[in-house]
Scaffold this motif. Structure first.
Motif, PDB file in Angstrom:
ATOM      1  N   UNK A 137       1.345  -1.384  -0.019  1.00 29.88           N
ATOM      2  CA  UNK A 137      -0.284  -0.233  -0.261  1.00 29.88           C
ATOM      3  C   UNK A 137       1.232   1.125   0.325  1.00 29.88           C
ATOM      4  N   UNK A 138       2.266   0.943   0.504  1.00 27.88           N
ATOM      5  CA  UNK A 138       3.366   2.238   0.701  1.00 27.88           C
ATOM      6  C   UNK A 138       3.305   2.276  -0.367  1.00 27.88           C
ATOM      7  N   UNK A 139       3.847   1.107  -1.879  1.00 34.61           N
ATOM      8  CA  UNK A 139       4.039   0.843  -2.883  1.00 34.61           C
ATOM      9  C   UNK A 139       3.246   2.293  -3.834  1.00 34.61           C
ATOM     10  N   UNK A 140       1.804   1.434  -3.725  1.00 31.02           N
ATOM     11  CA  UNK A 140       1.252   1.997  -3.999  1.00 31.02           C
ATOM     12  C   UNK A 140       0.878   3.302  -4.183  1.00 31.02           C
ATOM     13  N   UNK A 141       0.794   4.226  -3.251  1.00 30.79           N
ATOM     14  CA  UNK A 141       1.663   5.811  -2.592  1.00 30.79           C
ATOM     15  C   UNK A 141       2.821   6.126  -3.189  1.00 30.79           C
ATOM     16  N   UNK A 142       3.273   5.707  -3.581  1.00 26.50           N
ATOM     17  CA  UNK A 142       4.678   5.836  -3.966  1.00 26.50           C
ATOM     18  C   UNK A 142       4.322   6.399  -5.214  1.00 26.50           C
ATOM     19  N   UNK A 143       3.579   5.302  -6.106  1.00 24.70           N
ATOM     20  CA  UNK A 143       3.698   5.294  -7.824  1.00 24.70           C
ATOM     21  C   UNK A 143       2.408   6.259  -7.895  1.00 24.70           C
ATOM     22  N   UNK A 144       1.106   6.365  -7.326  1.00 26.88           N
ATOM     23  CA  UNK A 144      -0.108   7.582  -6.906  1.00 26.88           C
ATOM     24  C   UNK A 144       0.598   8.685  -7.360  1.00 26.88           C
ATOM     25  N   UNK A 145       1.195   8.761  -6.017  1.00 32.38           N
ATOM     26  CA  UNK A 145       2.175  10.519  -6.431  1.00 32.38           C
ATOM     27  C   UNK A 145       3.439  10.332  -7.136  1.00 32.38           C
ATOM     28  N   UNK A 146       3.768   9.874  -8.358  1.00 30.25           N
ATOM     29  CA  UNK A 146       4.781   9.446  -9.621  1.00 30.25           C
ATOM     30  C   UNK A 146       3.778  10.576 -10.943  1.00 30.25           C
ATOM     31  N   UNK A 147       2.794   8.891 -10.370  1.00 31.36           N
ATOM     32  CA  UNK A 147       1.529   9.980 -11.399  1.00 31.36           C
ATOM     33  C   UNK A 147       1.123  10.927 -11.623  1.00 31.36           C
ATOM     34  N   UNK A 148       0.966  11.971 -10.415  1.00 30.49           N
ATOM     35  CA  UNK A 148       0.511  13.456 -10.339  1.00 30.49           C
ATOM     36  C   UNK A 148       1.571  13.975 -10.468  1.00 30.49           C
ATOM     37  N   UNK A 149       3.243  13.805 -10.332  1.00 29.88           N
ATOM     38  CA  UNK A 149       3.933  14.145 -11.314  1.00 29.88           C
ATOM     39  C   UNK A 149       4.504  14.142 -12.717  1.00 29.88           C
ATOM     40  N   UNK A 150       3.965  13.690 -12.639  1.00 29.51           N
ATOM     41  CA  UNK A 150       4.246  12.738 -14.245  1.00 29.51           C
ATOM     42  C   UNK A 150       2.389  14.083 -14.965  1.00 29.51           C
ATOM     43  N   UNK A 151       1.756  13.611 -14.114  1.00 28.72           N
ATOM     44  CA  UNK A 151       0.617  14.557 -15.253  1.00 28.72           C
ATOM     45  C   UNK A 151       0.930  16.632 -14.732  1.00 28.72           C
ATOM     46  N   UNK A 152       1.624  16.858 -14.048  1.00 26.98           N
ATOM     47  CA  UNK A 152       1.929  17.910 -14.047  1.00 26.98           C
ATOM     48  C   UNK A 152       2.961  18.640 -14.904  1.00 26.98           C
ATOM     49  N   UNK A 153       4.178  17.441 -15.102  1.00 26.05           N
ATOM     50  CA  UNK A 153       5.362  17.260 -16.035  1.00 26.05           C
ATOM     51  C   UNK A 153       4.775  17.286 -17.248  1.00 26.05           C
ATOM     52  N   UNK A 154       3.739  17.391 -17.536  1.00 20.20           N
ATOM     53  CA  UNK A 154       2.958  16.956 -19.394  1.00 20.20           C
ATOM     54  C   UNK A 154       2.854  18.586 -19.739  1.00 20.20           C
ATOM     55  N   UNK A 164      -4.385  20.370 -22.495  1.00 24.54           N
ATOM     56  CA  UNK A 164      -5.934  20.054 -22.129  1.00 24.54           C
ATOM     57  C   UNK A 164      -5.635  18.857 -21.328  1.00 24.54           C
ATOM     58  N   UNK A 165      -6.680  18.562 -19.838  1.00 26.89           N
ATOM     59  CA  UNK A 165      -6.866  18.318 -18.985  1.00 26.89           C
ATOM     60  C   UNK A 165      -6.932  16.725 -19.690  1.00 26.89           C
ATOM     61  N   UNK A 166      -8.094  17.012 -20.756  1.00 27.94           N
ATOM     62  CA  UNK A 166      -8.773  16.013 -20.850  1.00 27.94           C
ATOM     63  C   UNK A 166      -7.976  14.987 -21.874  1.00 27.94           C
ATOM     64  N   UNK A 167      -6.642  15.546 -22.773  1.00 28.49           N
ATOM     65  CA  UNK A 167      -5.822  14.949 -23.067  1.00 28.49           C
ATOM     66  C   UNK A 167      -5.576  13.847 -22.117  1.00 28.49           C
ATOM     67  N   UNK A 168      -5.059  14.332 -20.985  1.00 28.23           N
ATOM     68  CA  UNK A 168      -3.934  14.083 -19.968  1.00 28.23           C
ATOM     69  C   UNK A 168      -5.088  12.961 -19.709  1.00 28.23           C
ATOM     70  N   UNK A 215     -11.818  11.771 -12.177  1.00 25.79           N
ATOM     71  CA  UNK A 215     -10.153  12.032 -12.512  1.00 25.79           C
ATOM     72  C   UNK A 215     -10.091  13.334 -12.909  1.00 25.79           C
ATOM     73  N   UNK A 216     -11.314  13.317 -13.838  1.00 23.25           N
ATOM     74  CA  UNK A 216     -10.293  14.717 -14.684  1.00 23.25           C
ATOM     75  C   UNK A 216     -10.507  16.065 -13.875  1.00 23.25           C
ATOM     76  N   UNK A 217     -11.843  15.802 -12.881  1.00 25.48           N
ATOM     77  CA  UNK A 217     -11.054  17.553 -12.247  1.00 25.48           C
ATOM     78  C   UNK A 217      -9.973  17.355 -10.724  1.00 25.48           C
ATOM     79  N   UNK A 218      -9.518  16.169 -10.677  1.00 30.54           N
ATOM     80  CA  UNK A 218      -8.601  15.988 -10.426  1.00 30.54           C
ATOM     81  C   UNK A 218      -7.471  16.397 -10.330  1.00 30.54           C
ATOM     82  N   UNK A 219      -7.188  15.944 -12.105  1.00 32.08           N
ATOM     83  CA  UNK A 219      -5.983  16.731 -13.088  1.00 32.08           C
ATOM     84  C   UNK A 219      -6.419  17.878 -12.664  1.00 32.08           C
TER      85      UNK A 219
END
Length: 298
Positions: free
Chosen positions: A12-29, A33-37, A82-86
Motif C-alpha cells: 500500500x505504501x508502494x501504491x502511494x509512491x506510484x500514485x504520487x509519481x502519477x501526480x508528478x508526471x501529469x504536472x510535468x506534462x 488540456x486536462x482531457x488530453x492528459x 479523475x478529470x477534476x483531479x487532473x
C-alpha cells in the motif's frame, strides 16, 4: 499472519509512491488540456487491464442489469473524479491536490450509508465532518482566492472517487472481477475524453508524451500494488498507510516544481490525517473492544 500484514503495508505504501509519481508526471506534462492528459493516462491503463484479462482468461462480461448499471456509475463517477483531479493537479500545489483527492475514503463512508445501507455510527459522522473541516483549510474558500476553483474541483474529484470506490465495493461483493472493472472504467474514460481531445488536440513533444506514458504506467503500478495490498491484509488494518502519499507528493512537489504548502494547508493535512488515524484506531481496536463487551453481556 503478521508477515502477511507487513506485505500489505509494503504494497500500500508502494501504491502511494506510484500514485504520487502519477501526480508528478501529469504536472510535468505541462500545458496540455486536462482531457488530453486524462485520455492518455487511461489509454495506457486500458492496455494493462486487457493484458490481465487475456493472461487470466477472463471474459469481458458482467451478469445482471443492476451490476451493469453500477458498473456504469463507477466508470462515470471515476472519470469525472479523475478529470477534476487532473485539473486540480495542474493549478494547485501538488500536495494540496493529492490531499483533496484523499477525501475519497470519507465519501465512501457517506455513499456506503446512502446506497449500500451500511450502518453509519456517530463516530464515523464526526470523522467525516472533521475531514471536511480539514479540506476547508486546504481549499480556503474565498472569491479573492484564485486557487479556489481548482481546489473546489479537486474536492469534487475526491467525491467522485469516493462514489466510484463505493461502486467497486458493491461490484466486488457481487462477483464482478477487478480486471473487468478496471478495463471498463479505462475504456469508458477514453471514450468520454476522446471527442474533447479530437477538437482541442495539442501537439506533444517527446518529453510530454513520455510524461503521460509515465503517468499511465505509474497509475497502473499503483492500481496493481493497492490490489495486492488488500489481498494480504484487510482495508481496516492498512488503509491509513495510504496517506503516506501526502509525504511523497510534498517531496516531489518541492523537488520538481518548488511547491511549498502554506500553513493553513498543513493544518488541513494534519486534521484529515488525524481523522484517518482515528478511523484506523476505531476499526482495529475501539470498535472491536465494543463488540467484545457487547458479546460478553449477551
Amino acid at each position: 499472519m503478521i508477515k502477511q500484514k507487513y506485505k500489505g503495508i509494503f504494497y500500500i505504501i508502494l501504491s502511494a509512491f506510484s500514485f504520487a509519481f502519477m501526480f508528478a508526471f501529469v504536472r510535468m506534462a505541462g500545458d496540455l488540456p486536462t482531457m488530453q492528459k486524462t485520455f492518455f493516462r487511461n489509454f495506457v491503463a486500458l492496455f494493462f487491464a486487457i493484458g490481465i484479462l487475456k493472461k487470466d482468461h477472463i471474459k469481458f462480461k458482467v451478469e445482471g442489469k443492476k451490476n451493469n448499471a453500477v458498473l456504469f456509475v463507477r466508470a462515470f463517477a471515476g472519470s469525472i473524479g479523475m478529470i477534476f483531479n487532473f485539473y486540480a493537479i495542474d493549478h494547485m500545489v501538488l500536495s494540496d491536490a493529492s490531499m483533496l483527492n484523499k477525501m475519497s475514503p470519507f465519501f465512501v463512508i457517506v455513499f456506503s450509508f446512502i446506497f449500500l445501507k451500511e450502518k453509519l455510527t456517530a463516530f464515523q459522522v464526526l470523522t467525516v465532518v472533521g475531514a471536511f473541516v480539514g479540506s476547508m483549510f486546504i481549499m480556503k474558500p474565498s472569491f479573492s482566492n484564485v486557487d479556489f476553483i481548482p481546489a473546489l474541483l479537486g474536492f469534487l474529484g475526491g467525491m467522485g472517487a469516493g462514489l466510484a470506490y463505493t461502486c467497486v465495493r458493491y461490484l466486488g461483493q457481487h462477483g464482478v472481477k477487478g480486471p473487468i472493472i478496471v478495463a471498463y472504467f479505462s475504456a469508458f474514460s477514453c471514450l468520454v475524453t476522446l471527442p474533447f481531445m479530437a477538437f482541442d488536440y495539442h501537439h506533444m513533444s517527446l518529453a510530454q508524451t513520455l510524461c503521460l506514458l509515465g503517468a499511465g504506467a505509474a497509475a497502473a503500478g499503483g492500481q496493481f500494488s493497492i490490489t495486492a495490498a488488500y489481498t494480504y491484509a484487510p482495508a481496516r488494518e492498512i488503509s491509513v498507510y495510504d496517506y503516506s502519499q501526502i509525504i511523497f507528493t510534498t517531496i516531489l512537489g518541492f523537488l520538481f516544481f518548488g511547491d511549498i504548502p502554506d500553513g493553513w494547508s498543513f493544518l488541513g493535512y494534519v486534521i484529515i490525517v488525524t481523522m484517518a488515524v482515528l478511523v484506523f484506531l476505531y476499526n482495529n481496536f475501539w470498535h472491536m473492544q465494543e463488540d467484545t463487551a457487547e458479546k460478553a453481556k449477551q
